[in-house]
Design a protein around this motif. Structure first.
Motif, short mmCIF file in Angstrom:
data_model
loop_
_atom_site.label_atom_id
_atom_site.label_comp_id
_atom_site.label_asym_id
_atom_site.label_seq_id
_atom_site.Cartn_x
_atom_site.Cartn_y
_atom_site.Cartn_z
N VAL A 392 0.77 -1.14 0.01
CA VAL A 392 0.02 -0.06 -0.09
C VAL A 392 0.91 1.22 0.09
N LEU A 393 2.08 1.22 0.71
CA LEU A 393 2.80 2.23 0.75
C LEU A 393 3.32 2.71 -0.70
N GLN A 394 3.65 1.69 -1.46
CA GLN A 394 4.50 2.22 -2.86
C GLN A 394 3.19 2.62 -3.63
N ALA A 395 1.97 2.11 -3.36
CA ALA A 395 0.75 2.33 -4.42
C ALA A 395 0.52 3.79 -4.03
N ALA A 396 0.56 4.17 -2.46
CA ALA A 396 0.10 5.37 -2.33
C ALA A 396 1.01 6.40 -2.83
N LEU A 397 2.46 6.46 -2.62
CA LEU A 397 3.34 7.19 -3.05
C LEU A 397 3.39 7.23 -4.68
N SER A 398 3.09 6.17 -5.33
CA SER A 398 3.00 6.15 -6.80
C SER A 398 2.00 7.25 -7.23
N ILE A 399 0.64 6.97 -6.47
CA ILE A 399 -0.41 7.83 -7.06
C ILE A 399 0.12 9.52 -6.62
N PHE A 400 0.67 9.60 -5.60
CA PHE A 400 1.33 11.08 -5.29
C PHE A 400 2.08 11.57 -6.32
N GLY A 401 2.91 10.72 -6.78
CA GLY A 401 3.56 11.01 -7.74
C GLY A 401 3.04 11.22 -9.31
N MET A 402 2.08 10.29 -9.27
CA MET A 402 1.22 10.31 -10.78
C MET A 402 0.44 11.72 -10.79
N VAL A 403 -0.34 11.81 -9.98
CA VAL A 403 -1.09 13.10 -10.09
C VAL A 403 -0.48 14.39 -9.46
N GLY A 404 0.19 14.31 -8.37
CA GLY A 404 0.89 15.39 -7.61
C GLY A 404 2.00 15.96 -8.53
N GLY A 405 2.69 15.11 -9.07
CA GLY A 405 4.01 15.49 -10.14
C GLY A 405 3.54 16.53 -10.99
N PRO A 406 2.63 15.99 -11.79
CA PRO A 406 1.99 17.11 -12.98
C PRO A 406 1.64 18.41 -12.31
N LEU A 407 0.90 18.38 -11.30
CA LEU A 407 0.39 19.65 -10.33
C LEU A 407 1.80 20.57 -10.23
N LEU A 408 2.69 19.87 -9.61
CA LEU A 408 3.89 20.58 -9.25
C LEU A 408 4.54 21.17 -10.27
N GLY A 409 4.71 20.33 -11.52
CA GLY A 409 5.31 21.06 -12.65
C GLY A 409 4.37 22.23 -13.23
N LEU A 410 3.19 22.14 -12.99
CA LEU A 410 2.42 23.28 -13.60
C LEU A 410 2.65 24.62 -12.77
N PHE A 411 2.78 24.41 -11.44
CA PHE A 411 3.08 25.47 -10.53
C PHE A 411 4.64 25.98 -10.88
N CYS A 412 5.75 24.96 -11.10
CA CYS A 412 6.84 25.40 -11.20
C CYS A 412 7.04 26.08 -12.81
N LEU A 413 6.12 25.94 -13.39
CA LEU A 413 6.27 26.51 -14.86
C LEU A 413 5.91 27.88 -14.71
N GLY A 414 4.91 28.19 -13.84
CA GLY A 414 4.40 29.43 -13.73
C GLY A 414 5.48 30.28 -12.97
N ILE A 415 6.02 29.67 -11.85
CA ILE A 415 7.02 30.35 -10.90
C ILE A 415 8.21 30.70 -11.40
N PHE A 416 8.86 29.75 -12.22
CA PHE A 416 10.16 29.82 -12.49
C PHE A 416 10.37 30.35 -13.87
N PHE A 417 9.38 30.22 -14.74
CA PHE A 417 9.47 30.73 -16.23
C PHE A 417 8.44 31.66 -16.48
N PRO A 418 8.97 32.76 -16.52
CA PRO A 418 8.20 34.01 -16.93
C PRO A 418 7.70 33.85 -18.42
#
Ligand SMILES: CC(C)(CO)[C@@H](O)C(=O)NCCC(=O)O
Ligand code: NA
Length: 582
Positions: A392-418
């Protein structure tokens, strides 16, 4: 314990467990009837922006520390040693970056939800895409949780809907105490059963469970220093940097300084949590050695190890099994209550309020109804969805990476790349999600047959799994090149998916006309170059003037473009070389 080996709860156990629910409910009721009586959305969602640092930091930790971590981490350490403990290294950068980049920016923009940032920086469409992705992530997080059964799920739903964020934070504090106490009790009794501290140490050391640091750079190895310490930073950023549940807590603090402090305080709290669960894994090994209850077929999956261990070890200590079950439920409650509250907040603030005008009283009532509905949805789903047989641990962390990762990318795109524009942002997010599910599901399917072979054949769960797996190798032929991608360690998912969003977002932005420096709303971009330059100037020549913002923006454009070109060249050269050599 009866002759068949079945272990039972005593009255004291039930009482302790009931106390947990009663106390949590009482905290919810207290905040429903004191202060502003939860009559404004400000109070319900942001605790009147009056929270202090200590409860916030405990609550920040508790949000992503669920029963999954408490039963998953010891099982991991029991089976593979303490390598996983090195994930503690990623907490340093994983918390320093939110504290000094994300929190000051979000706090100064005085956001109503973290997705409002996306509208300020890009446009409304990007905000809605972000919100919908988040709802998807948190509903999955909410319902995959073990133990979200009717009684607890309903109590949690009620205190969240009645008491708002204040109740959620203060129940988190109480539940964290119960969580740590339960874990500590099991560890102490376990060490005692294993024959004392020095005996236990000798057993785990001779059993090879104390892992040295593994510096293997291969990204397909599940746990190495690099996958955990560097890949983990991206996981931490997606959870502690841009996740609404957490940002809501930062925004609810009295001052910006207090928000930054609470983020700092998460560090020791997370280290304690990690230490307790890793120690429990070691204690389990000291008690069972290689004679695991899984091997003896007392249980059917790794994730039942901890529960079996607890019932086995604590049977002569009435009250302690109850305390541990309370510990597990505490961990779950503190996670799902945050999920319900943040889901209600974004639905209200990002999806409903911008389109319908309504009175404050109406909006507050609707927010409470939303918290209630999300609670009921998650409780219902917990009944329907059964856990996969893999960890379950690997499943949970994979899901965080699968859905949370793209969201992190979206914010980083806005914050670091004018230069990034809205079309780039939406396309990038879509590309990141596609990448996430492609690699995530591909990896899961390609690993399935081997993970099933080790399981005993006598449980219904396994039989179902066998049926689905048998057909898998026959119908999916994986090309050799993709195998590399599919075998990527799950700890790299956040990094891979967020980088995909940034890279595709930048390419599309350049193709469709990058945003001009002046068109970016003020305060929505982090001046990386200016900060780096001023740091450098301070180090080299303490008393020089600093360059103009326009210059810095132009400079960072040039630098970014050069980096992308250089990266491209590097890859071409690598491909050419690989061709020569093979
Ligand atoms: C987020 C981490 C990795 C931080 O150590 C940890 O809390 C964890 O393993 N969480 C598992 C997911 C969950 O507990 O819901
Ligand atoms: Na939790």
């Amino acid at each position: 314990m009866d002759p068949t080996g079945q272990k039972y709860f005593t009255i004291i156990d039930y009482v302790i467990f009931a106390l947990l629910l009663v106390a949590s409910m009482a905290i919810g009721l207290y905040y429903a009837f004191t202060g502003g009586r939860q009559s404004t959305t400000q109070e319900f969602m942001y605790a009147d922006r009056s929270m202090k640092c200590l409860p916030l930091s405990l609550s920040l930790m508790a949000t992503f520390q669920s029963a999954v971590a408490i039963i998953g981490t010891p099982a991991e350490v029991y089976a593979n040693g303490t390598q996983y403990w090195f994930i503690g290294c990623c907490y340093i950068l994983g918390l320093l970056i939110p504290a000094h980049i994300f929190i000051p920016m979000f706090y100064r923009l005085h956001l109503t939800s973290v997705y409002q940032y996306l509208e300020l920086r890009f446009c409304k469409a990007v905000r809605i895409c972000g919100t919908v992705t988040f709802i998807f992530q948190m509903v999955i997080t909410g319902f995959h949780l073990w133990g979200a059964v009717l009684a607890t799920g309903l109590v949690c739903t009620l205190y969240t809907a009645l008491g708002g964020l204040k109740a959620v934070v203060w129940t988190d504090v109480f539940q964290t105490v119960v969580m740590f106490t339960g874990q500590l009790a099991v560890i102490i009794v376990g060490v005692h059963q294993a024959g004392g501290l020095s005996d236990a140490w000798v057993k785990v050391r001779d059993g090879g469970r104390i892992s040295g640091i593994d510096l293997n750079p291969d990204p397909t190895v599940r746990h190495t220093f690099w996958t955990l310490g560097v890949g983990g930073v991206f996981l931490m950023l997606s959870l502690y940097g841009v996740n609404q549940a957490q940002v809501q807590r930062y925004l609810s603090s009295r001052t910006e300084k207090e928000a930054v402090m609470s983020c700092y305080m998460v560090f020791p709290c997370l280290q304690v949590a990690l230490m307790l669960s890793c120690l429990m894994g070691l204690v389990m090994y000291a008690c069972y050695g290689n004679n695991s209850p899984l091997e003896q077929q007392y249980i059917t999956s790794k994730d039942q190890m901890v529960l079996y261990f607890v019932m086995d070890m604590l049977q002569n200590f009435p009250g302690l099994p109850g305390l541990f079950v309370a510990c597990l439920f505490s961990a779950s409650l503190s996670t799902i209550s945050s999920a319900f509250n943040s889901l209600a907040t974004v639905t209200m603030v990002d999806l409903i309020k911008p389109h319908y005008s309504m009175t404050e009283a109406r909006a507050t009532l609707l927010s409470k109804m939303l918290a209630l509905s999300y609670g009921i949805i998650c409780v219902a789903m917990a009944y329907v969805v059964h856990l996969m047989n893999s960890s379950v641990l690997q499943a949970a962390l994979s899901i965080f990476g699968m859905v949370g990762g793209p969201l992190l990318g979206l914010f980083c795109l806005g914050i670091f790349f004018p230069c990034a524009n809205s079309i780039g942002a939406v396309t990038g997010l879509a590309a990141g999600l596609v990448m996430a599910f492609w690699v995530g599901i591909g990896g899961f399917l390609s690993r399935m047959p081997s993970s099933v072979q080790v399981l005993p054949l006598n449980s219904t769960n396994t039989v179902c799994c066998q049926v689905t797996c048998r057909s898998v190798p026959a119908c999916i032929v994986i090309p050799a090149g993709l195998n590399g991608l599919y075998s990527l360690s799950y700890m790299w998912y956040s990094a891979l998916n967020s980088s995909t969003v940034v890279l595709i977002g930048l390419i599309i932005s350049f193709m469709t006309g990058p945003t001009k420096g002046d068109d970016v709303a003020s305060g929505t971009v982090y001046p990386v170059m200016r900060t780096a330059q001023s740091l450098l100037h301070k180090l080299v020549k303490p008393s020089t003037c600093y360059t103009s913002p326009e210059h810095t923006v132009r400079w960072s454009y040039g630098f970014t473009v050069k980096c992308i070109v250089a990266l491209g060249h590097f890859n071409v050269v690598k491909l050419l070389l690989a061709d020569r050599w093979s």
